[in-house]
Design an enzyme around this catalytic site. Structure first.
Site, PDB file in Angstrom:
ATOM      1  N   CYS A 116      22.139 -21.483   9.426  1.00  0.00           N
ATOM      2  CA  CYS A 116      24.350 -20.450   8.581  1.00  0.00           C
ATOM      3  C   CYS A 116      24.034 -19.721   8.700  1.00  0.00           C
ATOM      4  CB  CYS A 116      24.639 -21.247   7.708  1.00  0.00           C
ATOM      5  SG  CYS A 116      24.898 -22.940   7.846  1.00  0.00           S
TER       6      CYS A 116
ATOM      7  N   ARG B 285      21.208 -17.319  15.293  1.00  0.00           N
ATOM      8  CA  ARG B 285      20.632 -17.997  15.231  1.00  0.00           C
ATOM      9  C   ARG B 285      21.392 -18.609  15.445  1.00  0.00           C
ATOM     10  NH1 ARG B 285      19.296 -14.896   9.822  1.00  0.00           N
ATOM     11  NH2 ARG B 285      19.853 -17.267   8.868  1.00  0.00           N
TER      12      ARG B 285
ATOM     13  N   TRP C  62      25.777 -24.357  10.626  1.00  0.00           N
ATOM     14  CA  TRP C  62      25.250 -24.569  11.687  1.00  0.00           C
ATOM     15  C   TRP C  62      25.168 -26.316  11.251  1.00  0.00           C
ATOM     16  CZ3 TRP C  62      19.806 -27.484  10.686  1.00  0.00           C
ATOM     17  CH2 TRP C  62      19.519 -28.350  12.177  1.00  0.00           C
TER      18      TRP C  62
ATOM     19  N   ASN D 220      24.263 -20.854   2.835  1.00  0.00           N
ATOM     20  CA  ASN D 220      23.117 -21.581   3.521  1.00  0.00           C
ATOM     21  C   ASN D 220      22.353 -22.036   3.171  1.00  0.00           C
ATOM     22  OD1 ASN D 220      21.045 -21.433   5.419  1.00  0.00           O
ATOM     23  ND2 ASN D 220      21.325 -19.291   5.610  1.00  0.00           N
ATOM     24  N   GLY D 221      21.789 -23.167   3.047  1.00  0.00           N
ATOM     25  CA  GLY D 221      21.541 -24.047   2.925  1.00  0.00           C
ATOM     26  C   GLY D 221      21.481 -25.301   2.668  1.00  0.00           C
TER      27      GLY D 221
ATOM     28  N   GLU E  40       3.531 -25.980  24.772  1.00  0.00           N
ATOM     29  CA  GLU E  40       4.469 -25.108  24.300  1.00  0.00           C
ATOM     30  C   GLU E  40       6.090 -25.482  25.664  1.00  0.00           C
ATOM     31  OE1 GLU E  40       6.068 -23.420  22.194  1.00  0.00           O
ATOM     32  OE2 GLU E  40       6.646 -22.139  22.906  1.00  0.00           O
TER      33      GLU E  40
ATOM     34  N   LYS F  36       8.952 -26.051  25.113  1.00  0.00           N
ATOM     35  CA  LYS F  36      10.332 -25.060  25.682  1.00  0.00           C
ATOM     36  C   LYS F  36      11.920 -25.684  26.931  1.00  0.00           C
ATOM     37  CE  LYS F  36       9.802 -22.109  23.973  1.00  0.00           C
ATOM     38  NZ  LYS F  36       9.812 -21.987  23.106  1.00  0.00           N
TER      39      LYS F  36
ATOM     40  N   GLU G 143      13.775 -27.977  25.143  1.00  0.00           N
ATOM     41  CA  GLU G 143      14.787 -27.358  23.995  1.00  0.00           C
ATOM     42  C   GLU G 143      15.893 -26.687  24.842  1.00  0.00           C
ATOM     43  OE1 GLU G 143      13.213 -24.514  21.170  1.00  0.00           O
ATOM     44  OE2 GLU G 143      12.228 -23.673  22.290  1.00  0.00           O
TER      45      GLU G 143
ATOM     46  N   HIS H   5      -4.689 -43.638  29.569  1.00  0.00           N
ATOM     47  CA  HIS H   5      -4.923 -44.185  28.302  1.00  0.00           C
ATOM     48  C   HIS H   5      -3.674 -44.798  27.805  1.00  0.00           C
ATOM     49  CE1 HIS H   5      -9.038 -43.806  27.371  1.00  0.00           C
ATOM     50  NE2 HIS H   5      -9.004 -42.389  27.484  1.00  0.00           N
TER      51      HIS H   5
ATOM     52  N   LYS I 198      18.512 -20.469  15.215  1.00  0.00           N
ATOM     53  CA  LYS I 198      16.823 -20.144  14.960  1.00  0.00           C
ATOM     54  C   LYS I 198      15.643 -19.686  14.442  1.00  0.00           C
ATOM     55  CE  LYS I 198      14.418 -16.618  17.051  1.00  0.00           C
ATOM     56  NZ  LYS I 198      13.225 -17.081  18.709  1.00  0.00           N
TER      57      LYS I 198
HETATM   58  O1  M6R Z   1      10.460 -18.483  12.808  1.00  0.00           O
HETATM   59  P1  M6R Z   1       9.233 -19.805  13.073  1.00  0.00           P
HETATM   60  O2  M6R Z   1       8.199 -18.827  13.848  1.00  0.00           O
HETATM   61  O3  M6R Z   1       8.813 -20.350  11.381  1.00  0.00           O
HETATM   62  O4  M6R Z   1      10.396 -20.736  14.082  1.00  0.00           O
HETATM   63  C1  M6R Z   1       8.948 -21.963  13.650  1.00  0.00           C
HETATM   64  C2  M6R Z   1       9.741 -22.850  14.199  1.00  0.00           C
HETATM   65  O5  M6R Z   1      11.784 -23.249  14.425  1.00  0.00           O
HETATM   66  C3  M6R Z   1      10.143 -22.711  16.024  1.00  0.00           C
HETATM   67  O6  M6R Z   1       9.404 -21.734  16.356  1.00  0.00           O
HETATM   68  C4  M6R Z   1      11.458 -23.166  16.934  1.00  0.00           C
HETATM   69  O7  M6R Z   1      10.119 -24.303  17.342  1.00  0.00           O
HETATM   70  C5  M6R Z   1      11.024 -22.872  18.299  1.00  0.00           C
HETATM   71  N1  M6R Z   1      12.958 -22.461  18.760  1.00  0.00           N
HETATM   72  C6  M6R Z   1      10.833 -22.450  19.324  1.00  0.00           C
HETATM   73  O8  M6R Z   1      10.685 -22.377  20.721  1.00  0.00           O
END
Ligand code: M6R
Length: 609
Positions: free
Chosen positions: A2, A27, A75, A100-101, A482, A486, A489, A505, A604
């Site tokens: 949010c 965000r 959100w 927000n929260g 990673e 990517k 997501e 395995h 974000k």
């Molecule tokens: O702001 P942060 O690095 O603490 O965020 C952690 C994760 O939420 C963030 O890396 C998330 O996995 C990304 N969307 C990955 O691309």
């Protein structure tokens, strides 16, 4: 997550609120809304399920005018994304609130409120806050009502509240979720982060845990968690209002991938003097702390967690220091045994990730030697509350999928490893070799970006795929993880990463012609082992996409596409091999027509648990 914007001014605040919401879009959100108090002392509200652009269209047709107002991007956590759940929430046409929260005791509060006659209009946890404030008003001062109502809340909140009976007063509070106050000339603003307010001010006050701010056009009073009046420093932001433009790129993510050579250079700049790592890059006290470090505990989430995993390979190999890496949401809820002399390192792009912050606060009470944050946001909660800080200086990252934040975290972590190795008798020659590797990064990253077209072509093979497997070994395993993160997501293709030696395995059972297998294969000590693992894939008809270097002696052949992206192997490999995987995920997502910068269901800055 949010986003909140609020303003009290002598001018109409609707355009400020709307622009602020646009700037918070990165965000991640699913609905948006705005409320102002108009000249008749009446609350006017517009909400949409969907994008800020739709809200703007509605406001074009039916403008809202007022000198005080609040706005929000939601959100969804409690209750589906729809108009009735969108903020601002209003109680009895009197109080409007954005939040927000997460309010953890919302169910019991809602029950009490229903029993005392409140009608409930939404499925959100937020609505109980606005009702609680209204209930506490009962002839009392507005600020006192917010003090009393927030005492009933368990959980995390950043809120902005307005009251038709005091149409010049905006009250803001934070506990567990970030909130900044923008200081204008004869006007004040609130927002979830500074980007939202850059067009109207460069001056910011970062509220601290438990603060409540009583804001009118020409006066700001901040109360701390003990309700004492406090002075909070005004910070001048050096960011310019156009920091968040795409500079001609189709997406922020692409811009951010391509800005990695400069971002990496910026994170190295000033941190190396005469071929030596400058320990003060981590804070004044770093040298003393580092000399006492016997082990390192790294805690982070998502992409930042992957950075931590890579660092653990470097730390044990280069500095001979034991290192353990853990996901923040796990660490915070289990008992850990902390050995004497353990440095706690948290990694976070935003510095506001709820789980990482909670892990830090737990660490501070748990007997660690010291706490160090590797972070991209100077004035974040994580940097403010850690003993030592390394700022990655990557510049704002807007795309939800983290790219330059990751590679610059790795720069910071490599510098940390060398700094710690120095306290373990690293020779000057070795230090200078490591520094040279680091300094070579921007040029080598640039070289890899030139494979853009080849990777774009490779991506077309993935458009009809539903699954993909990423393989790596050693410090390249977290790179494979990673790459898989990517791809899933932003393209919504299911992707998994495995240590290549683990294939037989279990995961080998999945391999067939419909399961593309992506491997990162630098010319390291595990290359021959990896090659054997890749043979196991080919023997089962799996198609291979291999990123290798010139000396890996892996060429394209039937069912194997190889891109030799690098000329030599050294400790920088995990940073460099990340880049083609970012590009691959990006181009697959483009082909699939996905919402790359704001992937579905993601945010974000994950400021709630
Ligand atoms: O702001 P942060 O690095 O603490 O965020 C952690 C994760 O939420 C963030 O890396 C998330 O996995 C990304 N969307 C990955 O691309």
């Amino acid at each position: 997550m949010c986003g909140i914007v609020g303003a009290v001014a002598q001018r109409d605040v609707s355009p400020i609120l709307l622009e602020g919401l646009k700037r918070l879009e990165y965000r991640g959100y699913d609905s948006a809304g705005v409320a102002v108090i108009d000249e008749n002392r009446s609350l006017q509200r517009t909400r949409v399920q969907g994008k800020v652009g739709q809200l703007a269209d509605m406001l074009d047709t039916n403008p809202l005018d007022g000198h005080i107002g609040i706005a929000h991007t939601r959100w969804a956590t409690h209750g589906k994304p729809d108009v009735k759940n969108a903020h601002p929430h209003i109680c009895k046409d009197t109080i409007a609130l954005v939040h927000n929260g997460i309010i953890e005791n919302h169910e019991s509060l809602r029950k009490q409120q229903q029993q005392s006659g409140f009608e409930i209009h939404s499925e959100t946890d937020t609505e109980v806050i606005v009702n609680a404030i209204y209930a506490c008003l009962d002839g009392k001062d507005f600020l006192q009502a917010v003090f009393n109502a927030t005492e009933q809340l368990e959980g995390a909140y950043a809120i902005g509240v307005i009251n038709v009976n005091e149409p010049e007063r905006l009250i803001a509070a934070r506990k567990g979720s970030p909130l900044v106050i923008g200081v204008g000339i004869g006007e004040y603003f609130i927002a979830s982060d500074v980007f939202a307010l850059l067009p109207v001010t460069q001056q910011f006050i970062f509220l601290e845990e438990g603060d409540i701010a009583d804001i009118t056009r020409d006066k700001l009073i901040i109360y701390d968690a003990d309700r004492r009046v406090v002075d909070r420093k005004i910070n001048i932001s050096e960011l310019s209002a156009d920091v968040a433009d795409k500079s001609g790129y189709r997406h922020y993510m692409l811009k951010e991938i391509f800005s990695q050579p400069e971002a990496i250079a910026a994170s190295i700049e000033g941190r190396i003097h005469d071929d030596k790592v400058a320990l003060d890059a981590f804070g004044e006290n770093a040298e003393k702390v580092f000399s006492q470090v016997k082990s390192v505990k790294i805690v982070a989430c998502g992409t930042s967690y992957h950075a931590g995993l890579i660092a653990s390979y470097w730390l044990e190999e280069i500095a001979d220091i034991p290192c353990n890496v853990e996901i923040a949401s796990e660490f915070r809820y289990r008992k850990s045994v902390i050995q004497e002399g353990t440095l706690f390192v948290s990694i976070s792009q935003s510095g506001e990730t709820a789980d990482t912050l909670a892990a830090l606060y737990l660490a501070k009470q748990s007997g660690f030697l010291s706490t160090l944050a590797i972070c991209n946001v100077a004035e974040s909660s994580l940097t403010r509350d850690s003993d030592l800080v390394f700022l990655t200086n990557a510049g704002p990252e807007i795309g939800v999928a983290s790219t330059k934040a990751f590679t610059t975290q790795l720069v910071g972590l490599f510098l940390l490893v060398v700094a710690l190795a120095k306290s373990q008798d690293l020779s000057e020659q070795a230090e200078s070799d490591y520094v040279k590797q680091l300094m070579s990064l921007p040029g080598r990253a640039n070289h890899i970006l030139q494979y853009k077209e080849a990777i774009e072509t490779m991506a077309s093979d993935f458009s009809d795929k539903h699954h993909a497997l990423f393989l790596g070994r050693g410090s390249l395993l977290p790179v494979a993880m990673e790459g898989a993160l990517k791809l899933k997501e932003i393209s919504y293709i299911h992707a998994e990463a495995y240590a290549a030696g683990e294939l037989k395995h279990g995961p080998l059972a999945l391999v067939d012609a419909d399961m593309p297998v992506i491997a990162v294969a630098p010319n390291d000590h595990l290359l021959e082992k990896l090659k054997s693992n890749l043979q196991e894939v080919r023997a089962r008809g799996g198609k291979l996409y291999v990123f290798a270097d010139k000396h890996s002696q892996m060429d394209s052949s039937e069912g194997v596409q190889t891109l030799q992206i690098s000329n030599e192997y050294d400790y920088m490999a995990p940073i460099l091999y990340t880049i083609p995987l970012q590009l691959l995920a990006y181009y697959v997502a483009v082909i699939k027509g996905a919402d790359i910068d704001q992937p579905r269901n993601l945010a974000k800055s994950v400021t709630v648990e």
